[in-house]
Design an enzyme around this catalytic site. Structure first.
Site, PDB file in Angstrom:
ATOM      1  N   CYS A 113     -30.071  39.207  -0.081  1.00 17.43           N
ATOM      2  CA  CYS A 113     -29.541  38.171  -0.923  1.00 17.43           C
ATOM      3  C   CYS A 113     -30.411  38.284  -2.224  1.00 17.43           C
ATOM      4  O   CYS A 113     -29.684  37.842  -3.325  1.00 17.43           O
ATOM      5  CB  CYS A 113     -29.796  36.867  -0.028  1.00 17.43           C
ATOM      6  SG  CYS A 113     -31.510  36.339   0.260  1.00 17.43           S
ATOM      7  N   HIS A 124     -33.036  32.300   1.760  1.00 13.50           N
ATOM      8  CA  HIS A 124     -31.621  32.781   1.246  1.00 13.50           C
ATOM      9  C   HIS A 124     -31.396  32.152  -0.129  1.00 13.50           C
ATOM     10  O   HIS A 124     -31.830  31.180  -0.468  1.00 13.50           O
ATOM     11  CB  HIS A 124     -30.787  32.332   2.133  1.00 13.50           C
ATOM     12  CG  HIS A 124     -29.419  32.705   1.488  1.00 13.50           C
ATOM     13  ND1 HIS A 124     -29.101  34.091   1.456  1.00 13.50           N
ATOM     14  CD2 HIS A 124     -28.324  32.192   1.127  1.00 13.50           C
ATOM     15  CE1 HIS A 124     -27.696  34.190   1.143  1.00 13.50           C
ATOM     16  NE2 HIS A 124     -27.246  33.104   0.835  1.00 13.50           N
ATOM     17  N   ASP A 168     -22.061  33.216  -3.942  1.00 12.06           N
ATOM     18  CA  ASP A 168     -23.172  33.687  -3.243  1.00 12.06           C
ATOM     19  C   ASP A 168     -22.661  35.217  -2.677  1.00 12.06           C
ATOM     20  O   ASP A 168     -21.950  35.044  -2.003  1.00 12.06           O
ATOM     21  CB  ASP A 168     -23.345  32.848  -1.921  1.00 12.06           C
ATOM     22  CG  ASP A 168     -24.689  33.384  -1.208  1.00 12.06           C
ATOM     23  OD1 ASP A 168     -24.909  34.647  -1.243  1.00 12.06           O
ATOM     24  OD2 ASP A 168     -24.883  32.681   0.051  1.00 12.06           O
TER      25      ASP A 168
END
Length: 271
Positions: free
Chosen positions: A71, A110, A125
């Site tokens: 991420c 995250h 995302d």
């Protein structure tokens, strides 16, 4: 940290050839192309190799070496590209609840992005692995929003937001977060934790994912899974490091790093 990215190299890597504009259509199209071209993968922490987050290192690894990342790498690179196009982007941080109880207290590990386009706020995302958003959600709670794959929605209570996906009829929470923008150092600290902590999933297990326009591909250790909307998942167990490498290259489009380091780790994966 500099956000000056080689935008032409980025667009070439994700195969994006359409016109660029500071609008929702471009934002969504870029997210879809990014998720299909640059896989989520944790080969560096699995092999004990550092995960630098400086933009030059991300460009080298994800754009020029044919690699992917997780991420922090994915969304930092995506944010730099969006800013180069002209979007206003703020990095956020979340506590992952995927496969966890709703009330679990997890670390902030995250990264996701809040993007402004034409006076509206959107969340995007490209770095959540098996449930990659591959699109953008209007910052509006309680409304199911369609993507090319599953519907997603946002819930909000007392300033805390939850990202959910509808998986085979059930709304499942991916993570919870607030809207406070984060500094680069916050991601450096979280990245060090998940890439070096001995009990981290990224240190202990092989985790790879790619979100194509019509399916999700995942690999956890030796279990390779293909998920298509409305169909039962297709699963098979991979045998030996050679088969794992072939799937990494052919299905996840990865150019593999030093095999002298990688192959022993793949051979040691749990069956």
């Amino acid at each position: 940290m500099s956000d000056t990215i080689d935008l032409d190299a980025y667009l070439q890597r994700i195969g994006y050839r359409d016109a660029l504009a500071i609008d929702l259509q471009t934002l969504r199209a870029l997210a879809v192309a990014h998720a299909a071209a640059i896989p989520f993968e944790n080969l560096n922490p699995l092999c004990g190799v550092p995960v630098p987050l400086e933009l030059a290192a991300l460009e080298r690894k994800l754009l020029h070496e044919g690699r992917g990342g997780y991420c922090f790498e994915q969304n930092l690179l995506f944010a730099a590209a969006l800013r180069a196009i002209g979007f206003t982007v703020h990095g956020l941080i979340a506590r992952v609840l995927w496969n966890q109880p709703e009330d679990a207290i997890t670390a902030q590990t995250h990264m996701l992005l809040k993007v402004e386009a034409k006076g509206e706020s959107w969340l995007t995302d490209v770095g959540f692995g098996s449930m990659n958003l591959a699109g953008a959600l209007r910052l509006e709670p309680g409304v199911a929003q369609a993507t090319a794959l599953e519907p997603f929605r946002l819930l909000e209570r007392h300033g805390e937001w939850r990202m959910q996906a509808c998986v085979r009829g059930d709304w499942l929470t991916l993570y919870r977060f607030d809207l406070a923008p984060r500094e680069f150092i916050d991601y450096v600290v979280a990245n060090h934790y998940v890439s070096t902590w001995p009990a981290s999933n990224f240190v202990q297990h092989l985790i790879v994912a790619r979100t194509a326009r019509d399916r999700r591909l995942t690999l956890r250790d030796r279990e390779f899974t293909v998920r298509r909307p409305g169909q039962e998942p297709e699963r098979r167990t991979l045998h030996g490091s050679g088969e794992v490498c072939r799937v990494l290259e052919q299905e996840f489009l990865l150019r593999l790093p030093d095999r002298a380091v990688l192959l022993p780790r793949l051979e040691a994966l749990p069956a």
